[in-house]
Design an enzyme around this catalytic site. Sequence first.
Site, mmCIF file in Angstrom:
data_model
loop_
_atom_site.group_PDB
_atom_site.id
_atom_site.type_symbol
_atom_site.label_atom_id
_atom_site.label_comp_id
_atom_site.label_asym_id
_atom_site.label_seq_id
_atom_site.Cartn_x
_atom_site.Cartn_y
_atom_site.Cartn_z
ATOM 1 N N ARG A 1 -8.904 0.164 3.675
ATOM 2 C CA ARG A 1 -7.973 1.140 3.097
ATOM 3 C C ARG A 1 -6.651 0.451 2.744
ATOM 4 O O ARG A 1 -5.944 0.882 1.848
ATOM 5 C CB ARG A 1 -7.686 2.282 4.075
ATOM 6 N N ARG B 1 -3.695 10.072 4.165
ATOM 7 C CA ARG B 1 -2.450 10.809 4.383
ATOM 8 C C ARG B 1 -1.691 10.962 3.068
ATOM 9 O O ARG B 1 -1.025 11.965 2.843
ATOM 10 C CB ARG B 1 -1.603 10.038 5.396
ATOM 11 N N ILE C 1 6.559 6.980 17.884
ATOM 12 C CA ILE C 1 6.618 7.559 16.535
ATOM 13 C C ILE C 1 5.407 8.450 16.289
ATOM 14 O O ILE C 1 5.498 9.496 15.652
ATOM 15 C CB ILE C 1 6.744 6.440 15.468
ATOM 16 N N CYS D 1 -5.210 7.957 8.965
ATOM 17 C CA CYS D 1 -5.442 7.371 10.299
ATOM 18 C C CYS D 1 -5.251 8.426 11.385
ATOM 19 O O CYS D 1 -4.309 9.210 11.349
ATOM 20 C CB CYS D 1 -4.470 6.225 10.534
ATOM 21 N N ASP E 1 3.730 0.309 12.109
ATOM 22 C CA ASP E 1 2.515 -0.205 11.455
ATOM 23 C C ASP E 1 2.199 -1.637 11.848
ATOM 24 O O ASP E 1 1.139 -2.148 11.489
ATOM 25 C CB ASP E 1 2.647 -0.128 9.927
ATOM 26 N N ARG F 1 -0.471 15.088 13.059
ATOM 27 C CA ARG F 1 0.386 14.623 11.951
ATOM 28 C C ARG F 1 0.658 15.794 11.012
ATOM 29 O O ARG F 1 0.148 15.875 9.924
ATOM 30 C CB ARG F 1 -0.266 13.459 11.212
ATOM 31 N N PRO F 2 1.493 16.755 11.464
ATOM 32 C CA PRO F 2 1.786 17.921 10.627
ATOM 33 C C PRO F 2 2.649 17.546 9.428
ATOM 34 O O PRO F 2 3.154 16.414 9.346
ATOM 35 C CB PRO F 2 2.556 18.853 11.567
ATOM 36 N N ILE F 3 2.819 18.496 8.504
ATOM 37 C CA ILE F 3 3.723 18.227 7.367
ATOM 38 C C ILE F 3 4.792 19.315 7.281
ATOM 39 O O ILE F 3 5.252 19.679 6.190
ATOM 40 C CB ILE F 3 2.958 18.086 6.034
ATOM 41 N N ASP F 4 5.195 19.799 8.448
ATOM 42 C CA ASP F 4 6.209 20.871 8.477
ATOM 43 C C ASP F 4 7.516 20.466 7.813
ATOM 44 O O ASP F 4 8.190 21.282 7.168
ATOM 45 C CB ASP F 4 6.463 21.304 9.925
ATOM 46 N N GLN F 5 7.897 19.198 7.924
ATOM 47 C CA GLN F 5 9.156 18.752 7.297
ATOM 48 C C GLN F 5 9.029 18.700 5.777
ATOM 49 O O GLN F 5 9.985 18.985 5.056
ATOM 50 C CB GLN F 5 9.556 17.361 7.845
ATOM 51 N N LYS G 1 0.842 -1.211 0.000
ATOM 52 C CA LYS G 1 0.000 0.000 0.000
ATOM 53 C C LYS G 1 0.870 1.252 0.000
ATOM 54 O O LYS G 1 0.677 2.165 -0.802
ATOM 55 C CB LYS G 1 -0.897 0.023 1.228
ATOM 56 N N ASN G 2 1.853 1.310 0.905
ATOM 57 C CA ASN G 2 2.607 2.557 1.077
ATOM 58 C C ASN G 2 3.620 2.817 -0.023
ATOM 59 O O ASN G 2 4.075 3.946 -0.177
ATOM 60 C CB ASN G 2 3.256 2.590 2.464
HETATM 61 C C1 EPZ Z 1 3.869 6.871 6.617
HETATM 62 O O1 EPZ Z 1 3.150 7.917 7.254
HETATM 63 C C2 EPZ Z 1 2.890 5.733 6.431
HETATM 64 N N1 EPZ Z 1 1.793 6.166 5.572
HETATM 65 C C3 EPZ Z 1 2.340 5.285 7.783
HETATM 66 O O2 EPZ Z 1 1.552 4.127 7.545
HETATM 67 C C4 EPZ Z 1 3.496 4.882 8.686
HETATM 68 O O3 EPZ Z 1 2.992 4.607 9.977
HETATM 69 C C5 EPZ Z 1 4.516 6.019 8.770
HETATM 70 O O4 EPZ Z 1 4.948 6.402 7.445
HETATM 71 C C6 EPZ Z 1 5.762 5.611 9.561
HETATM 72 O O5 EPZ Z 1 6.350 4.490 8.964
HETATM 73 C C7 EPZ Z 1 1.995 6.146 4.230
HETATM 74 O O6 EPZ Z 1 3.061 5.766 3.754
HETATM 75 C C8 EPZ Z 1 0.845 6.574 3.382
HETATM 76 P P1 EPZ Z 1 6.121 9.969 8.927
HETATM 77 P P2 EPZ Z 1 3.821 9.388 7.360
HETATM 78 O O7 EPZ Z 1 6.195 11.210 8.126
HETATM 79 O O8 EPZ Z 1 4.563 9.675 6.130
HETATM 80 C C9 EPZ Z 1 5.699 13.243 12.393
HETATM 81 C C10 EPZ Z 1 -0.251 2.697 7.719
HETATM 82 O O9 EPZ Z 1 -0.715 2.123 8.712
HETATM 83 N N2 EPZ Z 1 5.881 14.221 11.315
HETATM 84 O O10 EPZ Z 1 7.278 9.022 8.934
HETATM 85 O O11 EPZ Z 1 2.776 10.318 7.796
HETATM 86 C C11 EPZ Z 1 4.409 12.463 12.247
HETATM 87 O O12 EPZ Z 1 3.321 13.174 12.837
HETATM 88 C C12 EPZ Z 1 0.139 4.152 7.823
HETATM 89 O O13 EPZ Z 1 -0.015 2.163 6.603
HETATM 90 C C13 EPZ Z 1 5.981 15.586 11.642
HETATM 91 O O14 EPZ Z 1 5.898 15.968 12.807
HETATM 92 O O15 EPZ Z 1 4.832 9.136 8.566
HETATM 93 C C14 EPZ Z 1 4.718 11.181 12.974
HETATM 94 O O16 EPZ Z 1 4.525 11.405 14.361
HETATM 95 C C15 EPZ Z 1 -0.231 4.762 9.161
HETATM 96 N N3 EPZ Z 1 6.156 16.476 10.639
HETATM 97 C C16 EPZ Z 1 6.196 10.961 12.688
HETATM 98 O O17 EPZ Z 1 6.725 12.240 12.296
HETATM 99 C C17 EPZ Z 1 6.249 16.095 9.320
HETATM 100 O O18 EPZ Z 1 6.421 16.971 8.451
HETATM 101 C C18 EPZ Z 1 6.475 9.968 11.556
HETATM 102 O O19 EPZ Z 1 5.745 10.410 10.439
HETATM 103 C C19 EPZ Z 1 6.148 14.716 9.012
HETATM 104 C C20 EPZ Z 1 5.974 13.799 10.017
#
Ligand code: EPZ
Length: 427
Positions: free
Chosen positions: A397, A93, A327, A117, A305, A122-126, A22-23
């Site tokens: 999903r 997401r 995480i 989810c 996950d 879950r911000p996207i600041d990065q 999926k991812n």
């Molecule tokens: C991806 O989410 C996956 N989703 C998630 O899978 C997975 O849990 C996650 O990576 C970690 O492996 C998809 O690939 C579609 P992150 P993502 O950016 O990209 C914080 C599932 O069950 N963060 O690695 O959102 C964030 O809030 C789903 O298949 C910021 O603060 O994960 C989290 O606490 C659920 N700012 C942590 O970092 C940012 O700009 C990790 O997030 C980005 C992230």
Amino acid sequence: MEKFVIHGGKPLRGEVTVSGAKNAAVAIVAATILCDEQCILENVPEISDIAICVKILKEMGAAVSFTGKNTLKVDTRQIKNPVVPYELARSMRASSYFIGTLLGRFHDASVPTPGGCDLGDRPIDQHIKAFNALGAKNENANGVIRVYADHLVGAQIYFDFNTVGGTINAIFAAVKADGLTIIENAAKEPHIVDLANFLNSMGADIRGAGTDVIKIRGTKFLKGITYAIIPDQIEAGTYMVAAAATHGDVLVRNVIPKHLESITAKLRMIGATVDEFDESVRVYVEKPLVKTNVKTLPHPGFPTDMQPQLSALLSICEGTSFVTDDIFDNRFRYAGELRRMGADISIEGKVAVIQGVKELTGAPVKATDLRAGAALIIAGLCASGITEIEDIYHIERGYEQIDEKLRKLGADIRRVYYNNAEIALSV
Ligand code: EPZ
């Protein structure tokens, strides 16, 4: 509305074939926006997140269609309107990936704030930090994030922490920037390597995917290709844990064992037997299962996950287990639902303390998110009696035909349609 009704207590036995990841698939489908020709994607899981990605591409003017089971033909050359529809974007997401791809191609992207989810904030600041580094500006109004640039220029991007989505979005924009981009502190998940392989097959120049440092040289033209998506290591892990929880014997086919190493190691620590073959793993139980401790980590650590699914298994393992997941802000919302089934689980901050019980008992429960739903299925499969799981749209999903695959393994699981109004009326 639909729910799963499970009559538990039956060991899973037989073979199950894992679908495409999926991812990886949501990222690769979005990446077709960067392609200058038609693409054929194989091993695409037919799950609702992919259906939403397809709808978004079509709404923008792309030609997208399934030409066979799990094979998607995509031609994005006709896209004229780089705006993602609001309701579609907020349902997952992965809609954030349309920011990076539309920015890379059109230098202008307007995408509603992503959903997905509910695991806490879950911000996207990065992601924005990466786009800014490449020369883009951003504004956020009316629930829509707009990112735009006259010119994208290669730059050094240093992430404050591992972010899968941030790394993927940085790759999307950098592939179309002029010159060299270096991403440091990059996420290393298998789906990032798969995305890089897909883009490089089209002619991109991405090196180091799967390591902390990824170097990307911008490329003008990306040719159309046929590409098969990697198997889903989380789906595979879910069936592995279900086999152990039901004391069954399951051969999980179409896997890459290396992607499963941390899951295999944990199951062996608990006492399950895991035999590894070239493209499959066999999970079975020959002795009592016992407690273990786990802390979720970015790849190659134990994946967040898989945390809910493992917690469901640990709830019937002898002894006290500690499961740490920092995480996300809150990935333990399933705990209350497991307690309805007799689990002894308490949450202390980012740690679940699980006291193994002899047996879970079936109960009516609700899926709170995708992997929580998978955990409740595992609990229902090993519980005595009947478990009814509502809100299974979360599960659909990310798991292709999960009820059919489980029935083939001997599970008594049925999909039942019900009308909420009837329940309300019956109160
Ligand atoms: C991806 O989410 C996956 N989703 C998630 O899978 C997975 O849990 C996650 O990576 C970690 O492996 C998809 O690939 C579609 P992150 P993502 O950016 O990209 C914080 C599932 O069950 N963060 O690695 O959102 C964030 O809030 C789903 O298949 C910021 O603060 O994960 C989290 O606490 C659920 N700012 C942590 O970092 C940012 O700009 C990790 O997030 C980005 C992230």
